[in-house]
Design a protein around this motif. Structure first.
Motif: not given
Length: 306
Positions: A86-92
């Motif tokens: 989920d890119p929207g939740a990613s904090e990478r």
């Protein structure tokens, strides 16, 4: 064998550091050392020898690494696939290696594309170093890189564009009129940009033509070229032709074709070979590739308007 031991082995092989491997795996350095001790006992080999601050792999470790990495990559991708990325939740945090021109022309489009779907993701751009790039991609120092440099076949990549070169100069330069022969070209006062990622291809084409350039000026930044050329009617520079044509729209410059054969450069997007977070890397790789292919670049920001 414990899967976590394989993760440790792969991380140490790629980072060449117990500390960096621990950071990647979110464990302590002593935990990495303990895992290495178990692996050494199980495999009856030292696996890594400390040389200075780096952990150098033994021949056995080098032999095992590609098999362990590929197996771990398949497992990580299968596990990631269960929940999806989920890119929207990613904090990478991700790192992309770009040349100066790549940063000027493509970074705005890359940022728009990435931040539209992954607003919490952190992105760092590092200066492209073609000599270091194979090592960076092998160890995961960078996640992606855009370059015309030809890397070994083991690195996964996709073609972004092909780029020809031309000769840029002041419109007042005598070479702007008449035939630009190879002899006149070689004898001219050349400006070279240190670190131009396409310089190796240019030098190879010149050698094939039986010529060699001795630059009069070596600049550190491509962005300095249009102003330098416009100010000096003797200087010329060999640069990507489409970018030079964009400069000529606002600077008093002329663009001439090369007086020798040079095949267009294949500019490719490369991805790291390391196994961590494959689903996130898949998404980033596809997103950046689409962003660059869908953009003509914003090279016009280097313009001559007051």
């Amino acid at each position: 064998m414990d899967l976590n031991l394989i993760r440790v082995f792969v991380a140490v092989h790629e980072t060449r550091s117990i500390t960096l491997a621990a950071t990647r795996l979110y464990v302590t350095p002593p935990a990495v050392s303990q895992s290495l001790a178990k692996l050494r006992g199980a495999l009856d080999d030292r696996l890594f020898e400390r040389v200075g601050r780096r952990m150098h792999p033994t021949p056995v470790a080098d032999e095992l690494y590609p098999e362990f990495r590929d197996a771990l990559l398949r497992i990580e991708r299968a596990v990631d696939g269960l929940g999806g990325f989920d890119p929207g939740a990613s904090e990478r945090s991700v790192r992309i290696a770009l040349s100066e021109l790549g940063e000027i022309g493509w970074l705005p489009g890359i940022l728009r594309a990435v931040r539209a779907r992954a607003p919490r993701m952190s992105l760092e751009v590092v200066p492209l170093d073609p000599a270091e790039l194979p090592d960076w991609l092998s160890r995961g120092v960078v996640d992606l890189a855009v370059t015309p440099a030809e890397l070994p076949a083991g690195f996964e990549s996709t073609l972004i564009k092909t780029q020809g070169y031309g000769v840029a100069m002041s419109a007042q330069n005598p070479l702007a009129e008449g035939e630009l022969t190879l002899e006149r070209y070689v004898a001219a006062a050349h400006v070279k940009v240190a670190g131009d990622s396409g310089i190796g291809h240019l030098e190879a084409a010149l050698r094939h033509a039986g010529a060699q350039l001795v630059p009069r000026v070596v600049a550190s930044r491509v962005a300095a070229l249009p102003a330098a050329l416009a100010a000096d009617p003797e200087l010329i520079a060999t640069v990507p032709d489409t970018i030079a044509e964009g400069w000529a729209a606002t600077w008093p410059l002329a663009i001439r074709p090369l007086p020798f054969d040079m095949r267009p450069l294949a500019v490719r997007l490369y991805r790291r070979r390391t196994a961590q977070h494959p689903a996130a890397l898949d998404w980033l790789f596809d997103t950046v590739a689409r962003a660059i292919r869908g953009s003509s670049g914003q090279f016009e920001v280097i313009h001559g308007r007051a």
